[in-house]
Motif scaffolding. Structure first.
Motif, mmCIF file in Angstrom:
data_model
loop_
_atom_site.group_PDB
_atom_site.id
_atom_site.type_symbol
_atom_site.label_atom_id
_atom_site.label_comp_id
_atom_site.label_asym_id
_atom_site.label_seq_id
_atom_site.Cartn_x
_atom_site.Cartn_y
_atom_site.Cartn_z
ATOM 1 N N GLU A 19 0.849 -1.189 0.000
ATOM 2 C CA GLU A 19 0.000 0.000 0.000
ATOM 3 C C GLU A 19 0.883 1.237 0.000
ATOM 4 N N LEU A 20 0.569 2.176 -0.891
ATOM 5 C CA LEU A 20 1.281 3.446 -0.935
ATOM 6 C C LEU A 20 0.686 4.429 0.060
ATOM 7 N N GLY A 21 -0.623 4.304 0.288
ATOM 8 C CA GLY A 21 -1.273 5.175 1.252
ATOM 9 C C GLY A 21 -2.717 5.436 0.901
ATOM 10 N N VAL A 22 -3.299 6.296 1.710
ATOM 11 C CA VAL A 22 -4.705 6.667 1.585
ATOM 12 C C VAL A 22 -4.784 8.183 1.705
ATOM 13 N N SER A 23 -5.575 8.801 0.846
ATOM 14 C CA SER A 23 -5.741 10.261 0.890
ATOM 15 C C SER A 23 -6.688 10.654 2.021
ATOM 16 N N ASP A 24 -6.814 11.952 2.217
ATOM 17 C CA ASP A 24 -7.862 12.479 3.083
ATOM 18 C C ASP A 24 -9.198 12.285 2.377
ATOM 19 N N TYR A 25 -10.277 12.407 3.131
ATOM 20 C CA TYR A 25 -11.610 12.383 2.528
ATOM 21 C C TYR A 25 -11.897 13.720 1.854
ATOM 22 N N HIS A 26 -12.613 13.645 0.738
ATOM 23 C CA HIS A 26 -13.059 14.830 -0.001
ATOM 24 C C HIS A 26 -14.572 14.738 -0.160
ATOM 25 N N LYS A 27 -15.277 15.787 0.250
ATOM 26 C CA LYS A 27 -16.743 15.823 0.146
ATOM 27 C C LYS A 27 -17.157 16.277 -1.255
ATOM 28 N N ILE A 28 -18.026 15.488 -1.889
ATOM 29 C CA ILE A 28 -18.563 15.820 -3.215
ATOM 30 C C ILE A 28 -19.829 16.648 -3.012
#
Length: 154
Positions: A19-28
Protein backbone atom coordinates in the motif's frame (compact mmCIF):
# COMPACT_ATOMS: atom_id res chain seq x y z
CA UNK A 1 -2.69 10.99 6.32
CA UNK A 2 1.03 10.47 5.87
CA UNK A 3 2.30 11.33 2.40
CA UNK A 4 4.94 9.06 0.86
CA UNK A 5 7.88 10.73 -0.90
CA UNK A 6 9.25 9.13 -4.08
CA UNK A 7 12.27 10.54 -5.90
CA UNK A 8 13.47 7.75 -8.18
CA UNK A 9 12.76 4.40 -9.77
CA UNK A 10 14.50 2.72 -6.84
CA UNK A 11 12.19 4.49 -4.39
CA UNK A 12 9.16 3.19 -6.28
CA UNK A 13 10.59 -0.32 -6.54
CA UNK A 14 10.63 -0.73 -2.73
CA UNK A 15 6.82 -0.50 -2.65
CA UNK A 16 5.84 -3.08 -5.28
CA UNK A 17 2.88 -5.03 -3.88
CA UNK A 18 2.49 -2.67 -0.94
CA UNK A 19 0.00 0.00 0.00
CA UNK A 20 1.28 3.45 -0.93
CA UNK A 21 -1.27 5.17 1.25
CA UNK A 22 -4.70 6.67 1.58
CA UNK A 23 -5.74 10.26 0.89
CA UNK A 24 -7.86 12.48 3.08
CA UNK A 25 -11.61 12.38 2.53
CA UNK A 26 -13.06 14.83 0.00
CA UNK A 27 -16.74 15.82 0.15
CA UNK A 28 -18.56 15.82 -3.21
CA UNK A 29 -20.91 18.81 -3.18
CA UNK A 30 -23.79 19.72 -5.48
CA UNK A 31 -21.80 22.77 -6.58
CA UNK A 32 -18.91 20.55 -7.69
CA UNK A 33 -21.34 18.24 -9.51
CA UNK A 34 -22.95 21.22 -11.26
CA UNK A 35 -19.58 22.66 -12.27
CA UNK A 36 -18.56 19.29 -13.70
CA UNK A 37 -21.85 19.10 -15.61
CA UNK A 38 -21.16 22.53 -17.10
CA UNK A 39 -17.58 21.64 -18.02
CA UNK A 40 -18.55 18.34 -19.67
CA UNK A 41 -21.96 19.35 -21.08
CA UNK A 42 -23.51 16.42 -19.19
CA UNK A 43 -26.58 17.90 -17.47
CA UNK A 44 -28.48 14.66 -16.93
CA UNK A 45 -31.06 15.27 -14.18
CA UNK A 46 -29.76 12.46 -11.93
CA UNK A 47 -26.74 14.72 -11.40
CA UNK A 48 -28.12 18.25 -11.53
CA UNK A 49 -31.77 18.28 -10.41
CA UNK A 50 -31.98 17.52 -6.67
CA UNK A 51 -35.79 17.73 -6.47
CA UNK A 52 -36.38 15.40 -9.39
CA UNK A 53 -33.63 13.03 -8.19
CA UNK A 54 -35.32 12.78 -4.79
CA UNK A 55 -38.73 12.08 -6.35
CA UNK A 56 -37.89 9.98 -9.40
CA UNK A 57 -34.32 8.82 -9.00
CA UNK A 58 -33.19 5.38 -7.94
CA UNK A 59 -30.76 6.74 -5.34
CA UNK A 60 -32.88 9.22 -3.35
CA UNK A 61 -30.65 12.17 -4.23
CA UNK A 62 -28.36 13.44 -6.96
CA UNK A 63 -25.24 11.46 -7.73
CA UNK A 64 -21.81 12.50 -8.92
CA UNK A 65 -20.88 11.73 -12.49
CA UNK A 66 -18.70 8.63 -12.62
CA UNK A 67 -16.15 10.64 -14.56
CA UNK A 68 -16.22 13.37 -11.90
CA UNK A 69 -15.14 10.82 -9.31
CA UNK A 70 -12.38 9.71 -11.67
CA UNK A 71 -11.31 13.28 -12.42
CA UNK A 72 -10.47 14.05 -8.78
CA UNK A 73 -7.90 11.24 -8.72
CA UNK A 74 -4.93 13.57 -9.47
CA UNK A 75 -5.91 15.76 -6.51
CA UNK A 76 -6.24 12.76 -4.19
CA UNK A 77 -3.15 11.00 -5.64
CA UNK A 78 -1.11 14.11 -4.77
CA UNK A 79 -2.08 13.58 -1.13
CA UNK A 80 -0.90 9.96 -1.18
CA UNK A 81 2.44 10.31 -2.98
CA UNK A 82 4.76 13.27 -3.45
CA UNK A 83 6.85 12.43 -6.51
CA UNK A 84 9.96 14.59 -6.46
CA UNK A 85 12.95 15.06 -8.76
CA UNK A 86 10.47 14.95 -11.61
CA UNK A 87 10.92 16.37 -15.09
CA UNK A 88 7.46 15.29 -16.29
CA UNK A 89 4.56 12.93 -15.52
CA UNK A 90 2.04 11.61 -18.02
CA UNK A 91 -1.27 9.88 -17.28
CA UNK A 92 -0.79 6.88 -19.57
CA UNK A 93 -3.92 4.82 -19.03
CA UNK A 94 -6.54 3.18 -16.88
CA UNK A 95 -7.05 -0.56 -16.90
CA UNK A 96 -9.92 -2.64 -15.55
CA UNK A 97 -11.90 0.38 -14.34
CA UNK A 98 -15.20 -0.61 -12.73
CA UNK A 99 -17.74 1.74 -11.21
CA UNK A 100 -19.10 -0.33 -8.31
CA UNK A 101 -21.60 2.09 -6.78
CA UNK A 102 -22.69 5.71 -7.16
CA UNK A 103 -21.37 8.57 -5.08
CA UNK A 104 -24.30 10.53 -3.71
CA UNK A 105 -24.13 14.27 -3.22
CA UNK A 106 -22.35 15.12 0.07
CA UNK A 107 -20.68 11.71 0.27
CA UNK A 108 -17.04 11.80 1.26
CA UNK A 109 -14.54 9.85 -0.81
CA UNK A 110 -10.86 9.00 -0.51
CA UNK A 111 -8.27 7.26 -2.65
CA UNK A 112 -6.59 4.05 -1.52
CA UNK A 113 -3.50 3.17 -3.59
CA UNK A 114 -1.33 0.05 -3.84
CA UNK A 115 1.67 -0.25 -6.18
CA UNK A 116 1.06 -3.13 -8.59
CA UNK A 117 4.27 -2.79 -10.61
CA UNK A 118 6.99 -0.43 -11.71
CA UNK A 119 9.19 -0.86 -14.78
CA UNK A 120 12.11 1.17 -16.10
CA UNK A 121 11.58 1.62 -19.84
CA UNK A 122 14.91 3.13 -20.94
CA UNK A 123 14.67 5.94 -18.39
CA UNK A 124 10.90 6.37 -18.43
CA UNK A 125 9.32 4.83 -15.35
CA UNK A 126 5.99 3.08 -15.88
CA UNK A 127 4.08 2.71 -12.62
CA UNK A 128 0.87 0.69 -12.37
CA UNK A 129 -1.18 1.53 -9.30
CA UNK A 130 -4.19 -0.41 -8.02
CA UNK A 131 -6.68 2.17 -6.78
CA UNK A 132 -10.03 2.20 -5.05
CA UNK A 133 -12.15 5.27 -4.47
CA UNK A 134 -13.62 4.52 -1.08
CA UNK A 135 -16.89 6.09 0.09
CA UNK A 136 -16.99 6.92 3.78
CA UNK A 137 -19.11 4.41 5.75
CA UNK A 138 -19.69 2.19 2.68
CA UNK A 139 -18.30 -1.31 2.10
CA UNK A 140 -18.12 -1.12 -1.70
CA UNK A 141 -15.87 1.45 -3.37
CA UNK A 142 -17.16 3.94 -5.92
CA UNK A 143 -14.68 2.47 -8.39
CA UNK A 144 -11.56 0.38 -8.66
CA UNK A 145 -8.98 -0.02 -11.38
CA UNK A 146 -5.34 0.25 -12.31
CA UNK A 147 -3.89 3.68 -13.08
CA UNK A 148 -0.83 3.75 -15.31
CA UNK A 149 1.57 6.68 -14.97
CA UNK A 150 4.77 7.48 -16.87
CA UNK A 151 7.35 9.32 -14.80
CA UNK A 152 10.39 11.07 -16.25
CA UNK A 153 12.84 11.80 -13.45
CA UNK A 154 15.60 14.43 -13.65
Amino acid sequence: MSQLTIGSFEDFEKYIGLELGVSDYHKITQEQINQFATATLDHQWIHTDPERAKKEGAFGDTIAHGYLTLSIVPYLWGQVVDVQNLRMMVNYGIENLRFAQPVLVNNEVRLNANLKSVVNLRGTIKAEVNVKLEIKDQKKPAFSGVLVFLYHFQ
